[in-house]
Design an enzyme around this catalytic site. Structure first.
Site, mmCIF file in Angstrom:
data_model
loop_
_atom_site.group_PDB
_atom_site.id
_atom_site.type_symbol
_atom_site.label_atom_id
_atom_site.label_comp_id
_atom_site.label_asym_id
_atom_site.label_seq_id
_atom_site.Cartn_x
_atom_site.Cartn_y
_atom_site.Cartn_z
ATOM 1 N N ASP A 385 -37.807 -5.928 4.858
ATOM 2 C CA ASP A 385 -37.603 -4.770 5.801
ATOM 3 C C ASP A 385 -36.017 -4.774 6.489
ATOM 4 O O ASP A 385 -35.339 -5.661 5.936
ATOM 5 C CB ASP A 385 -38.468 -5.318 6.716
ATOM 6 N N LYS A 783 -44.884 0.690 1.783
ATOM 7 C CA LYS A 783 -44.180 -0.614 1.288
ATOM 8 C C LYS A 783 -45.219 -1.569 0.422
ATOM 9 O O LYS A 783 -44.575 -1.881 -0.312
ATOM 10 C CB LYS A 783 -44.062 -1.512 2.649
#
Length: 912
Positions: A385, A783
């Site tokens: 991230d 993701k």
């Protein structure tokens, strides 16, 4: 009250074909009191060694075969099963505790005009509930009313999207009138039509029909499960989605059982050992048959045939199974327990490492699992991230360009740039509403404001009006801004210090103190930001009656909307933008447009019709936004610094040298992610190109993936490797040779198409040709899908690292999940395998603890298998001296085993 979804899963429909809403209970546990024993034993006997020893126990119960007591197998088998079972029971008990804690949280439900206490698990779609300050949001709610003026509600979404800054939600005016009148809320009777449950955190489409009038519902009216109510005394909400249907649970992903490559290797080795055991038993059985046929009758006094044995061949058959029992020590039943003990010790090394301790937060590193340590030494792909992981998520207004002039750099008398440390910062004490924490060094910008420069005033007026920030003023002059993004907060704070103070907001007005004079602007429309528009605009009416559209957004987008008269100013501003971007700053372009009253009234009518449409709402609004955001007049550009965490560039550089690929998966804008890529040394000017994938259809994405790079033009036949899927002819460059030339950036809506079955292979092929991959504007589920894609097509160990709840699904999907225990909640840490406080500690976790754990485990396994073979082969050789009769020479076994533990296998013949 009626609530309807557009679509419903077939399993969820009742007998009349209507959708059955779920209750609000969640379940993450695997077992209950009755299913634990059978399910856990079933799982444990899937281990080949455990299944083998169960089979061995059965053999030992047959008198004609067994030469050892049955308890010699039962004791170690029960011990191994018990240790593993207790561990699994403790883990599942903790999951039960967590589920019960959440499901039994109290909540106030409106029933028959009265508020009654109930549990979260009993809440259903259609219930109206009351939440108070600091309460967790029970389910996905439609905000009806609140204690704040204009029914505003402040929420913190750290557990949902990783953002610590407060966000503001606002109820419809028609429901805000209900207030906290319980009777009015009970009598509230409307119909909500909305989309089916999905995982899109930033999107909600629905309508409320009340008294024959239809009202538009969007994400700004919703309170999502996982949020926390802040600075709001109370609010009422209508449950739209509950339990597994909530957006938080839709994004959580599945919890998978993670196994290391060592575990998989051990299973393969155990199978090989089984084959070797069968070969030894077969050789000894053949030997017994031959010996009994030729010599056995001479030794009947000492070795009589068992009852029922009447031939040498049958004797050899029974001896095969007898030797399976005797030679069972070659199969490592205690291996798994020994491995777990070693892993536990390696975990303590991580917990005790002072070099991974962060004193500012008193946060040590923590190994939250004891089964994956050696896997850390084999990581090939890292998925990270950005916000809060690579950066501190602290924004600072650094520079700007206004009307072709750049501000923020310091120059000496000779016109040379000077260090900021040598310059005195600007004194804003003349502004009683200024933020004392704001720091700026270019005094010329303050002078331009004080000289009433029109362009400078227009620039800061735009920054004070074009945003979604909410102010708090608990004391006179003590302003605190609650921004939905740190960027907005930094820009509004800058305008505040330079004399344009955003003071208050209502649904219809914005109050700004301009150079000491209070002005109230009428807020007529907000043209919100999204990842396609890459800009936001507001339309306001000034106290003098002037209609103005203010816009800020990405330079690539806003430049296309500018009036032709801005030609020379565009070039000057673009030079400044390139300078800002070269320094790794986040940039935005700001512009405005004066509107005619007649045109705006006609446009506003069409805007209301589009905003209440249930089908095609986004497309209709987008067309209207495009229509009015034209012929803008350029004001300038802003540059904001997003500070990196300490040691991030150095850590990424070191991991790259270790041939570890790093992919950044972020929900931020493309420009932001690219800038951080340069700041982190992932992207650099030596790259031949940085390719951007931004198609809006499957065909466009496929075309971009194929045309960005054509590997066939620079591949030799020896450089080609293939995927595991033999049906595909796609080829990729080996990673060792794809080291430095390209970077790939792909945005969220393009990634959605690229992750489809027919495009995912093209995405992996193109991504593997690049040194750096950055995915922007991705959802939490995307993701996880990217991680799963690499796991599917690459034989590589993956690691995912993040700090927010939006990273949970990615962390669960990767082979190794790492949570950063920062300021964005603990959801990521609770779902992770390892945790620490700073990204830079990842280097030590992988290159020190990971490598050492892997080396220790490999050395142990070599010794363990050597010891087992040394001990077992004593019985094998003894068979040649005992007529292959499956007899056990206890003293000989002990002596030779002791010698074998200290010597090489080559010395074993000396025992005979």
């Amino acid at each position: 009250m009626a609530i309807g979804w557009k679509a419903c899963n077939k399993k969820r429909k009742d007998g009349n074909g209507k959708c059955k809403p779920r209750n609000n209970s969640i379940k993450t546990s695997k077992y209950n009191f009755f299913t634990f024993l059978p399910l856990n034993l079933f799982e444990q006997f899937q281990r080949i060694a455990n299944a083998y020893f169960l089979f061995l126990l059965i053999l030992q119960l047959i008198p004609q075969v067994s030469s050892l007591s049955w308890f010699t197998t039962v004791v170690p088998l029960v011990l191994v099963l018990a240790v593993s079972g207790v561990k699994d029971a403790i883990d599942d008990f903790n999951r039960h505790k967590s589920d019960n804690h959440v499901n039994n949280r109290p909540v106030q439900v409106l029933i028959n005009g009265r508020l009654k206490d109930d549990k979260w698990m009993n809440i259903q779609v259609g219930d109206i509930i009351k939440l108070e300050n600091n309460n967790f949001v029970t389910a996905d709610l439609l905000l009806l009313s609140s204690s704040e003026p204009h029914s505003l509600t402040y929420i913190e979404t750290a557990e949902l999207d990783g953002e610590t800054n407060l966000k503001v939600k606002q109820a419809l005016t028609v429901t805000a009138e209900l207030g906290e009148n319980l009777q009015k809320l009970t009598d509230f009777n409307g119909e909500v039509k909305c989309e089916a449950p999905n995982n899109k955190l930033d999107k909600f489409t629905g309508t409320l029909t009340l008294r024959g009038e239809k009202f538009a519902l969007d994400n700004e009216k919703m309170l999502l499960r996982g949020c926390t109510i802040r600075n709001t005394e109370w609010c009422f909400g209508l449950v739209i989605y509950a339990g597994p249907d909530t957006k938080l649970m839709q994004n959580c992903g599945k919890t998978t059982f993670k196994r290391t490559s060592i575990d998989r290797l051990m299973n393969v080795l155990v199978l090989v050992i089984f084959a070797f055991l069968a070969l030894m038993c077969f050789i000894l059985a053949i030997g017994n048959g031959i010996w009994e046929h030729d010599k056995g009758y001479y030794f009947q006094v000492y070795l009589p045939w068992a009852v029922g044995v009447n031939s040498a061949a049958y004797s050899g058959f029974l001896m095969f199974w007898s030797y399976v029992i005797i030679l069972n020590t070659v199969v490592p039943i205690s291996l798994y327990v020994s491995v777990e003990i070693i892993r536990l010790g390696n975990s303590f090394y991580i917990d005790w490492d002072r070099k991974m301790y962060y004193p500012l937060n008193d946060t040590p590193a923590q190994a939250r699992t004891t089964t994956l340590n050696e896997e850390l030494g084999q990581i090939k792909y890292i998925f990270s991230d950005k916000t809060g992981t690579l950066t501190q998520n602290i924004m600072a207004f650094n520079k700007c360009s206004i009307n072709g002039k750049s501000y923020g750099d310091m120059y000496d008398m000779a016109g040379q740039r000077t260090e900021i440390t040598e310059v005195e910062k600007v004194d804003f004490s003349y502004n009683r509403l200024a933020d004392p924490k704001f720091v700026f060094y270019d005094h010329s910008l303050v002078e331009a404001v004080k000289l009433d420069d029109a362009a400078t005033h227009g620039f800061f007026r735009l920054l004070s009006l074009c945003h979604t920030v909410m102010p708090e003023e608990k004391k006179e002059g003590n302003l605190v801004y609650q921004a939905q993004s740190p960027d907005e907060g930094a820009l509004v704070t800058a305008a505040r210090n330079f004399g344009f103070v955003f003071r208050a907001r209502t649904p219809e007005t914005i109050t700004v103190v301009e150079m000491g004079e209070t002005k109230v602007y009428e807020l007529l429309a907000i043209l919100d930001f999204n990842n396609v528009r890459k800009r936001m605009s507001v339309i306001v009416r000034s106290p003098e009656g002037d209609l103005t559209l203010y816009c800020k957004g990405a330079d690539t987008i806003v430049y296309e909307l500018l009036d032709s008269s801005c030609g020379s100013l565009k070039e000057e501003t673009m030079e400044h933008l390139n300078e800002f971007a070269g320094e790794g700053l986040r940039t935005l372009v700001v512009a405005y447009k004066n509107l005619q009253e007649d045109y705006f009234q006609e446009w506003h009518k069409r805007h209301h019709e589009a905003s209440t449409a249930l089908d095609g709402r986004e497309e209709k609004l987008s067309e209207l936004y495009e229509e009015i955001e034209k012929d803008l007049m350029l004001l300038g550009a802003t540059a904001i610094e997003d500070k990196l965490q300490d040691g991030v560039p150095q850590t990424i550089e070191t991991l790259t040298k270790a041939r570890i690929k790093i992919w950044v998966l972020t929900g931020d804008k493309q420009e932001t992610a690219v800038n951080i890529g340069y700041s982190c040394n992932m992207l650099h000017d030596d790259m031949e190109d940085v390719f951007i994938i931004e198609g809006n259809t499957s065909e466009e994405v496929l075309d971009e993936l194929r045309k960005k790079m054509n590997p066939d033009s620079f591949l030799d036949s020896d450089d080609i490797i293939k995927f595991e899927n033999p049906s595909t002819k796609s080829r990729i460059l080996p990673e060792e040779q794809a080291n430095g030339v390209y970077g790939l950036v792909i945005n969220g809506h393009s990634l959605a198409y690229a992750l489809e079955g027919n495009l995912e292979l093209e995405l992996v092929r193109t991504a593997c040709l690049c040194k750096v991959v950055i995915c922007c504007r991705v959802t939490p589920l995307q993701k996880a899908q990217v991680v799963e894609l690499v796991k599917k097509y690459k034989k590589a160990v993956t690691l995912a690292i993040g700090d927010g709840a939006n990273d949970v699904s990615m962390i669960k999907t990767a082979h190794i999940g790492v949570g950063i225990s920062g300021q964005e909640g603990m959801q990521a840490v609770l779902s992770s395998d390892f945790s620490f406080a700073q990204f830079r500690y990842l280097q030590r976790l992988l290159l020190v603890h990971g490598r050492w754990s892997y080396i220790r485990m490999c050395k142990f396994l070599r010794y363990f298998f050597y010891k087992n073979f040394a001990f077992t082969l004593v019985h094998f050789w003894y068979g040649f001296f005992s007529g292959f009769s499956a007899q056990v020479g206890q003293f000989l076994v002990i002596v030779c085993a002791a010698n074998g533990a200290e010597s090489r296998l080559a010395f074993l013949p000396a025992c005979f």
